[in-house]
Scaffold this active site. Structure first.
Site, PDB file in Angstrom:
ATOM      1  CG  ASP A 117       8.052  -1.365  -2.794  1.00 16.26           C
ATOM      2  OD1 ASP A 117       8.396  -2.393  -3.409  1.00 16.26           O
ATOM      3  OD2 ASP A 117       7.968  -1.304  -1.551  1.00 16.26           O
TER       4      ASP A 117
ATOM      5  CG  ASP B 296       5.745  -7.263  -0.900  1.00 15.74           C
ATOM      6  OD1 ASP B 296       4.822  -7.885  -0.355  1.00 15.74           O
ATOM      7  OD2 ASP B 296       6.189  -7.535  -2.033  1.00 15.74           O
TER       8      ASP B 296
ATOM      9  CB  THR C  57       7.275  -4.612  -7.352  1.00 15.89           C
ATOM     10  OG1 THR C  57       7.314  -5.586  -6.323  1.00 15.89           O
ATOM     11  CG2 THR C  57       6.864  -5.286  -8.644  1.00 15.89           C
TER      12      THR C  57
ATOM     13  CG  ASP D 153       9.195  -0.603   2.155  1.00 20.51           C
ATOM     14  OD1 ASP D 153       9.261  -1.458   3.047  1.00 20.51           O
ATOM     15  OD2 ASP D 153       9.139  -0.899   0.949  1.00 20.51           O
TER      16      ASP D 153
END
Length: 254
Positions: A17, A19, A51, A202
């Site tokens: 990922d 960000d 992403t 996250d």
């Protein structure tokens, strides 16, 4: 013992990922992360992005790292075999985009979308936009209760994949389109299995991938439910968590 001697043969692909994971809070890739990503690539481990970003704002990082690997963008709605080599795009029906747009307007919330041509937010949205093909549509609100109500309505349609990259947004694609589905297709391209994958993330849109990968690594700054389902937790995105995870799980180095 050299780094080469310590590579764990089982892991062949790192799915990242951007960000909140690879990128620091000021949207950079740290030197330490670059170092260990390059080390992984040099030792035969593929590195890719998984992403929610589209090509418009992911290609810079693709180029910065000099990667020639496949990429999963827009939460799986766009898959690239490598730079300039598009594999597939999965579009939302145009009437669905009209319905999503109408809901955002009626509820007074902000919105955006990713088409082939652009990332377009509400300020730039014109009637012409309904003639474009959209891979992902987003709705945002600081009213968490309102977002929950919108999500409940959208889920009742039964045709949409709904996730989020932050507590204040909804990211909407065709049902079944996820980071997991995208990385599974990349595994087919590379001739490997999901058990060969280390995935790091996250947020809510990382959950299915982290659960399906051979090892799902959550960032220390990640949402609590993401950390709860992960196979491991690394340091935060501001503390070189990606680099530390590569050292530990790819090269068996503390």
């Amino acid at each position: 013992m050299s780094v080469m001697d310590t590579v764990k043969a089982g892991y062949k692909l790192i799915a990242l990922d951007l960000d909140g994971t690879l990128l620091t809070e000021d949207k950079r890739i740290s030197d330490e992360s670059k170092k260990w990503l390059r080390c992984a690539v040099d030792h035969g481990v593929k590195v890719m992005f998984s992403t929610g970003r589209g090509l418009q704002n992911a290609k810079l990082f693709w180029g910065e790292l000099g990667l020639d690997s496949p990429m999963v963008l827009l939460n799986g709605a766009e898959i690239w075999e490598g730079p300039g080599r598009l594999r597939k795009r999965i579009f939302l029906p145009r009437y669905t985009v009209r319905r999503l747009h109408k809901i955002a307007i009626q509820q007074g919330q902000w919105y955006w979308g990713y088409s082939v041509e652009s990332l377009t937010n509400e300020d730039a949205w014109t009637p012409e936009m309904f003639e474009r093909d959209w891979m992902k549509f987003g709705i945002g609100s600081h009213d968490v209760k309102m977002l929950a109500q919108i999500r409940e309505e959208l889920e009742s349609w039964g045709t949409l994949e709904i996730t989020r990259s932050a507590p204040i947004n909804l990211e909407i694609s065709v049902k079944g389109v996820t980071k997991e589905s995208g990385v599974r297709e990349v595994c087919e391209i590379l001739g490997i299995s999901m058990s060969d994958v280390i995935a790091m993330g996250d947020s809510d849109n990382d959950v299915k991938l982290l659960q399906a990968a051979g090892l799902g690594v959550a960032m220390a700054n990640g949402e609590e439910h993401v950390k709860a389902i992960a196979g491991a937790i690394t340091a935060s995105n501001s503390e070189d968590g990606v680099a530390l995870a590569i050292r530990k799980y790819v090269f068996d180095m503390e």
